[in-house]
Design a protein around this motif. Structure first.
Motif, PDB file in Angstrom:
ATOM      1  N   PHE A 115      -5.030 113.493 -70.983  1.00  0.00           N
ATOM      2  CA  PHE A 115      -5.142 112.907 -72.325  1.00  0.00           C
ATOM      3  C   PHE A 115      -6.097 113.691 -73.227  1.00  0.00           C
ATOM      4  O   PHE A 115      -6.256 113.358 -74.396  1.00  0.00           O
ATOM      5  CB  PHE A 115      -5.670 111.467 -72.232  1.00  0.00           C
ATOM      6  CG  PHE A 115      -4.723 110.513 -71.574  1.00  0.00           C
ATOM      7  CD1 PHE A 115      -3.628 110.012 -72.256  1.00  0.00           C
ATOM      8  CD2 PHE A 115      -4.934 110.097 -70.263  1.00  0.00           C
ATOM      9  CE1 PHE A 115      -2.752 109.117 -71.654  1.00  0.00           C
ATOM     10  CE2 PHE A 115      -4.067 109.204 -69.655  1.00  0.00           C
ATOM     11  CZ  PHE A 115      -2.975 108.719 -70.355  1.00  0.00           C
ATOM     12  N   GLN A 118      -5.227 114.686 -76.717  1.00  0.00           N
ATOM     13  CA  GLN A 118      -4.765 113.635 -77.623  1.00  0.00           C
ATOM     14  C   GLN A 118      -5.866 112.665 -78.039  1.00  0.00           C
ATOM     15  O   GLN A 118      -5.865 112.166 -79.153  1.00  0.00           O
ATOM     16  CB  GLN A 118      -3.636 112.817 -76.955  1.00  0.00           C
ATOM     17  CG  GLN A 118      -2.336 113.559 -76.800  1.00  0.00           C
ATOM     18  CD  GLN A 118      -2.295 114.332 -75.494  1.00  0.00           C
ATOM     19  OE1 GLN A 118      -3.212 114.261 -74.693  1.00  0.00           O
ATOM     20  NE2 GLN A 118      -1.229 115.076 -75.284  1.00  0.00           N
ATOM     21  N   VAL A 119      -6.778 112.345 -77.137  1.00  0.00           N
ATOM     22  CA  VAL A 119      -7.817 111.356 -77.434  1.00  0.00           C
ATOM     23  C   VAL A 119      -9.158 111.829 -76.878  1.00  0.00           C
ATOM     24  O   VAL A 119      -9.222 112.732 -76.043  1.00  0.00           O
ATOM     25  CB  VAL A 119      -7.468 109.991 -76.795  1.00  0.00           C
ATOM     26  CG1 VAL A 119      -6.192 109.419 -77.388  1.00  0.00           C
ATOM     27  CG2 VAL A 119      -7.347 110.112 -75.281  1.00  0.00           C
ATOM     28  N   LEU A 124     -11.486 106.467 -74.598  1.00  0.00           N
ATOM     29  CA  LEU A 124     -10.425 105.900 -73.763  1.00  0.00           C
ATOM     30  C   LEU A 124     -11.022 105.042 -72.652  1.00  0.00           C
ATOM     31  O   LEU A 124     -10.556 103.925 -72.389  1.00  0.00           O
ATOM     32  CB  LEU A 124      -9.586 107.035 -73.156  1.00  0.00           C
ATOM     33  CG  LEU A 124      -8.492 106.619 -72.155  1.00  0.00           C
ATOM     34  CD1 LEU A 124      -7.493 105.682 -72.810  1.00  0.00           C
ATOM     35  CD2 LEU A 124      -7.783 107.847 -71.606  1.00  0.00           C
ATOM     36  N   ASN A 127     -12.359 101.714 -73.953  1.00  0.00           N
ATOM     37  CA  ASN A 127     -11.271 100.767 -74.206  1.00  0.00           C
ATOM     38  C   ASN A 127     -10.758 100.150 -72.905  1.00  0.00           C
ATOM     39  O   ASN A 127     -10.456  98.955 -72.847  1.00  0.00           O
ATOM     40  CB  ASN A 127     -10.120 101.455 -74.939  1.00  0.00           C
ATOM     41  CG  ASN A 127     -10.455 101.755 -76.380  1.00  0.00           C
ATOM     42  OD1 ASN A 127     -11.269 101.056 -76.997  1.00  0.00           O
ATOM     43  ND2 ASN A 127      -9.859 102.795 -76.945  1.00  0.00           N
ATOM     44  N   ASN A 131     -10.730  96.229 -72.018  1.00  0.00           N
ATOM     45  CA  ASN A 131      -9.478  95.528 -71.745  1.00  0.00           C
ATOM     46  C   ASN A 131      -9.435  94.904 -70.352  1.00  0.00           C
ATOM     47  O   ASN A 131      -8.823  93.859 -70.149  1.00  0.00           O
ATOM     48  CB  ASN A 131      -8.291  96.481 -71.914  1.00  0.00           C
ATOM     49  CG  ASN A 131      -8.115  96.931 -73.351  1.00  0.00           C
ATOM     50  OD1 ASN A 131      -8.529  96.226 -74.275  1.00  0.00           O
ATOM     51  ND2 ASN A 131      -7.520  98.097 -73.551  1.00  0.00           N
ATOM     52  N   SER A 161      -1.219 100.261 -67.936  1.00  0.00           N
ATOM     53  CA  SER A 161      -1.779 100.473 -69.268  1.00  0.00           C
ATOM     54  C   SER A 161      -1.826 101.955 -69.613  1.00  0.00           C
ATOM     55  O   SER A 161      -1.492 102.370 -70.733  1.00  0.00           O
ATOM     56  CB  SER A 161      -3.186  99.867 -69.335  1.00  0.00           C
ATOM     57  OG  SER A 161      -3.813 100.182 -70.557  1.00  0.00           O
ATOM     58  N   LEU A 162      -2.225 102.779 -68.631  1.00  0.00           N
ATOM     59  CA  LEU A 162      -2.294 104.227 -68.852  1.00  0.00           C
ATOM     60  C   LEU A 162      -0.902 104.828 -69.020  1.00  0.00           C
ATOM     61  O   LEU A 162      -0.698 105.725 -69.836  1.00  0.00           O
ATOM     62  CB  LEU A 162      -3.029 104.900 -67.695  1.00  0.00           C
ATOM     63  CG  LEU A 162      -4.541 104.672 -67.642  1.00  0.00           C
ATOM     64  CD1 LEU A 162      -5.117 105.223 -66.354  1.00  0.00           C
ATOM     65  CD2 LEU A 162      -5.230 105.311 -68.842  1.00  0.00           C
ATOM     66  N   LYS A 165       0.231 104.059 -72.501  1.00  0.00           N
ATOM     67  CA  LYS A 165      -0.450 104.908 -73.479  1.00  0.00           C
ATOM     68  C   LYS A 165       0.127 106.320 -73.469  1.00  0.00           C
ATOM     69  O   LYS A 165       0.347 106.926 -74.520  1.00  0.00           O
ATOM     70  CB  LYS A 165      -1.955 104.952 -73.198  1.00  0.00           C
ATOM     71  CG  LYS A 165      -2.744 105.685 -74.274  1.00  0.00           C
ATOM     72  CD  LYS A 165      -4.222 105.449 -74.120  1.00  0.00           C
ATOM     73  CE  LYS A 165      -4.974 106.028 -75.310  1.00  0.00           C
ATOM     74  NZ  LYS A 165      -4.642 105.352 -76.574  1.00  0.00           N
ATOM     75  N   CYS A 168       3.453 106.262 -75.237  1.00  0.00           N
ATOM     76  CA  CYS A 168       3.287 106.177 -76.689  1.00  0.00           C
ATOM     77  C   CYS A 168       2.883 107.525 -77.281  1.00  0.00           C
ATOM     78  O   CYS A 168       3.382 107.941 -78.330  1.00  0.00           O
ATOM     79  CB  CYS A 168       2.243 105.117 -77.038  1.00  0.00           C
ATOM     80  SG  CYS A 168       2.781 103.436 -76.697  1.00  0.00           S
ATOM     81  N   LEU A 169       1.961 108.212 -76.592  1.00  0.00           N
ATOM     82  CA  LEU A 169       1.509 109.515 -77.084  1.00  0.00           C
ATOM     83  C   LEU A 169       2.649 110.529 -77.059  1.00  0.00           C
ATOM     84  O   LEU A 169       2.793 111.342 -77.973  1.00  0.00           O
ATOM     85  CB  LEU A 169       0.334 110.013 -76.232  1.00  0.00           C
ATOM     86  CG  LEU A 169      -0.997 109.288 -76.436  1.00  0.00           C
ATOM     87  CD1 LEU A 169      -2.002 109.727 -75.383  1.00  0.00           C
ATOM     88  CD2 LEU A 169      -1.548 109.559 -77.832  1.00  0.00           C
ATOM     89  N   LYS A 172       5.063 109.677 -79.837  1.00  0.00           N
ATOM     90  CA  LYS A 172       4.459 110.031 -81.112  1.00  0.00           C
ATOM     91  C   LYS A 172       4.559 111.530 -81.362  1.00  0.00           C
ATOM     92  O   LYS A 172       4.833 111.993 -82.472  1.00  0.00           O
ATOM     93  CB  LYS A 172       2.994 109.591 -81.141  1.00  0.00           C
ATOM     94  CG  LYS A 172       2.298 109.834 -82.465  1.00  0.00           C
ATOM     95  CD  LYS A 172       0.861 109.337 -82.410  1.00  0.00           C
ATOM     96  CE  LYS A 172       0.155 109.616 -83.736  1.00  0.00           C
ATOM     97  NZ  LYS A 172      -1.256 109.158 -83.683  1.00  0.00           N
TER      98      LYS A 172
END
Length: 351
Positions: A115, A118-119, A124, A127, A131, A161-162, A165, A168-169, A172
């Motif tokens: 990641f 991207q982030v 990360l 978060n 969560n 969750s990972l 994500k 989604c990345l 995107k």
């Protein structure tokens, strides 16, 4: 000091709670026992008189606290949040009812470096902690790796969750227009292409089946039992012409179901069917472990032979042989009796 086995066989189980996520790397076992006992004897924490604290146990970060009264155990379980003060600065931990489920705690190592382009990895991690506060995270290393420990269900939630994500990345990145790429920072997709290893890691993290909701995340011990002791697993895959790909990491097995010549809805049905049965196994299976590490070769051979000798008498018990230990997985009664007979064969008492 009482043992977990003695608690299981007595009425003390009603007065016992399981404490998970303890900061084992910060304190010695003795200091941790004193701190845990002090916490649960404090009336501000709905506590009361503690009869015993069983620690260390077979599972790292897990302790058993036995109260004098059943009511106190129930009050403590009813509290939503628990935090140790003093030397560990308010470290959170989890409390649950006593049980001999072996799958109560899982430790995994995550590689978040995929990641990085991207982030911000620190954000990360923050978060993730927010969560899923019941998980215990280590310090993030420079190479992007981080250790995490908690219940199997929480680890499963974290992995899903990972994966979401990552998906989604990736989406995107694919939908990013030429104009956006012109004004934004370098495209994550381009960065991945420059580093084939990162691209491969990214693809591994988001397998094709996962994008189609055809992925399962199971405790490895549950999966092995499902695969080797439950005939319906292979039979169902063959019936619906579905191929499975499995990958084990950190005590968790990720299964990707891919249709060979079946419809997507059939693959989904198979996934739900396997999930249903794995959840039932998660609640009923128990595990006993024979430690081989530190034993002489003759002792190791004797233990291996004893297990093999008894395997035919316990067809519903799964025996997994490893270099450092032997795992015995099955129902509570089967695993207890199996271990008892093994110890009898080698001339030792059950501990």
């Amino acid at each position: 000091m009482a043992s977990v086995l003695n608690v299981t066989k007595s009425k003390a189980s009603e007065r016992t709670i399981v404490v998970g996520g303890l900061p084992v790397d910060l304190l010695s076992a003795r200091s941790l026992v004193l701190l845990v006992k002090s916490y649960f004897q404090d009336i501000k924490n709905e506590g009361g008189e503690v009869e015993d604290v069983i620690y260390p146990t077979r599972t790292k970060g897990i302790a058993y606290v036995i109260f004098k009264e059943k009511k106190v155990a129930e009050n403590v379980i009813g509290q939503k949040k628990h935090q140790l003060a003093g030397q560990v600065g308010g470290a959170p931990f989890q409390v649950s009812r006593f049980g001999v489920e072996v799958f109560s705690s899982v430790k995994a190592t995550l590689d978040l470096s995929v990641f990085r382009s991207q982030v911000v990895l620190e954000s990360l991690v923050m978060n993730l902690k927010k969560n899923i506060p019941t998980l215990s995270f280590s310090t993030l290393k420079h190479n992007g790796r981080i250790s995490v420990e908690g219940s199997f269900l929480d680890i499963k939630k974290l992995k899903e969750s990972l994966l979401l994500k990552a998906r989604c990345l990736l989406d995107k990145t694919r939908n990013c227009t030429t104009e956006e790429r012109k004004w934004n920072r370098p495209s994550p997709q381009r960065n991945l292409q420059k580093n084939p290893k990162s691209l491969e890691s990214f693809r591994t993290l988001v397998p094709e089946a996962a994008r189609s909701r055809e992925m399962l995340v199971l405790d490895t011990d549950v999966f092995l039992y499902l695969k080797h002791k439950c005939a319906f697993y292979e039979r169902t895959l063959n019936k619906f012409h579905i191929r499975s790909q499995e990958r084990e990491e950190g005590g968790i097995t990720t299964i990707c179901l891919k249709p060979v010549c079946s419809q997507p809805n059939e693959t989904k049905r198979v996934k739900e069917f396997i999930e249903k049965h794995s959840c039932a196994l998660h609640l009923t299976l128990r595990k006993e472990t024979f430690i081989l590490e530190g034993k002489e070769n003759r002792e190791k051979r004797t233990l291996n032979q004893a297990c093999e000798q008894l395997s035919w008498r316990y067809p519903k018990v799964l025996i997994n042989f490893y270099r450092t230990h032997i795992d015995i997985i099955g129902s509570s009664s089967d695993t207890y009796l199996f271990k008892k007979e093994v110890m009898k064969l080698i001339g030792q008492k059950v501990t």
